[in-house]
Design a protein around this motif. Sequence first.
Motif, short mmCIF file in Angstrom:
data_model
loop_
_atom_site.label_atom_id
_atom_site.label_comp_id
_atom_site.label_asym_id
_atom_site.label_seq_id
_atom_site.Cartn_x
_atom_site.Cartn_y
_atom_site.Cartn_z
N ALA A 146 0.81 -1.21 0.00
CA ALA A 146 0.00 0.00 0.00
C ALA A 146 0.85 1.27 0.00
N GLU A 240 -0.91 9.42 1.07
CA GLU A 240 -1.07 8.22 0.27
C GLU A 240 0.05 7.20 0.50
N ARG A 241 1.08 7.60 1.25
CA ARG A 241 2.16 6.68 1.59
C ARG A 241 2.17 6.34 3.09
N ASP A 243 0.01 3.95 5.73
CA ASP A 243 -0.99 2.89 5.84
C ASP A 243 -1.14 2.52 7.30
N ALA A 251 -7.21 7.57 9.62
CA ALA A 251 -6.93 7.45 8.19
C ALA A 251 -7.89 8.31 7.37
N ARG A 252 -9.18 8.27 7.74
CA ARG A 252 -10.17 9.10 7.03
C ARG A 252 -9.87 10.58 7.22
N ALA A 256 -5.11 8.85 4.78
CA ALA A 256 -4.18 7.73 4.74
C ALA A 256 -4.87 6.46 4.26
N ARG A 257 -4.09 5.45 3.97
CA ARG A 257 -4.62 4.16 3.52
C ARG A 257 -4.93 3.25 4.71
N THR A 258 -5.79 2.28 4.47
CA THR A 258 -6.18 1.34 5.54
C THR A 258 -6.15 -0.11 5.03
N GLU A 259 -5.14 -0.45 4.26
CA GLU A 259 -5.08 -1.80 3.70
C GLU A 259 -4.46 -2.76 4.70
#
Length: 315
Positions: A146, A240-241, A243, A251-252, A256-259
């Motif tokens: 991610a 975007e980098r 996670d 994250a919201r 940020a990502r939540t993978e």
Amino acid sequence: MSGAQAGTPRSRAVRFDRYGDLDVLYLAEVEVPVPAEGEVVVRMRAASVNPGETAIRVGALADVFPTTFPSGEGSDLAGVVDAVGPGVTEFAAGDEVLGWSHSRSSHADHVVVGADQLIRKPEAMSWEVAGSLYVAGCTAYAAVRAVGAGDGDIVAVSAAAGGVGTVAVQLLRLKGATVLGIGSAGSADDLTSLGATPVAYGDGLAERLRAAAPDGIDAFIDLFGPEYVELAVELGVAPERIDTVIAPDAARKYGARTEGSMAATSTEVLAELADLAASGRLTIPIAATYPLERVKDAYEELARRHTHGKIVLVP
């Protein structure tokens, strides 16, 4: 199980009938499952415990993962095929396998899963490692993917000495990244042995990270909590980098990502991880093992959040 016919094969499974702390867990006597079309029954040899299972048990994820009671628990699994259902040709009784359960059922003597949720266990791999690979491995794999980590990147990882963290550190190193492993002072030697630069958490962490990476941090993997998403933003890491596998609200807020594990759940990814582990390129540290009847003790140790590696139930 009450009402079962005499002579029915028996098994044991961890259960809970309501949301709550460790006291809601108990070991139930159940019938050995019978495989349906496309299913396999595995006689369990190892299944790790994970923080997400605690969150489900206490009701913290009820909106995302609603529970029907009585509920089982456990996703990681490794064991020997006991029986196969109609249509299953890729496995046979006696095969050694590892994989995952989608129905929270692997903390048991027997588990029934789809044949498409299993791979063959490499002969060189221990049962404890095989039973710890899915959640930690696929979560770390997804997080590393991610943030787009690659050769020359500097990546910070919170909770780097934990079950997921130790895998993430190694996968990042295999990609050529420099890893700043955030953990306790006592985990420094473990992190160094994995190829990371240890950075102690606590007051002054931002300054220590800046000192360790004076030209900046390229990516951040959070495995602990929302404060680390905020820290990553403070340090200038592009959202975007970043996670996080544990702080969706943060994250919201920051983009940020939540993978996590589900983003990398596939037999192809699991086979890749198994090959790395069997060949020695990936180490899965085992912190402790417990028999099934001591499941509460296993989760009590996990709750301390200071284990260096995986805690495994061995039915």
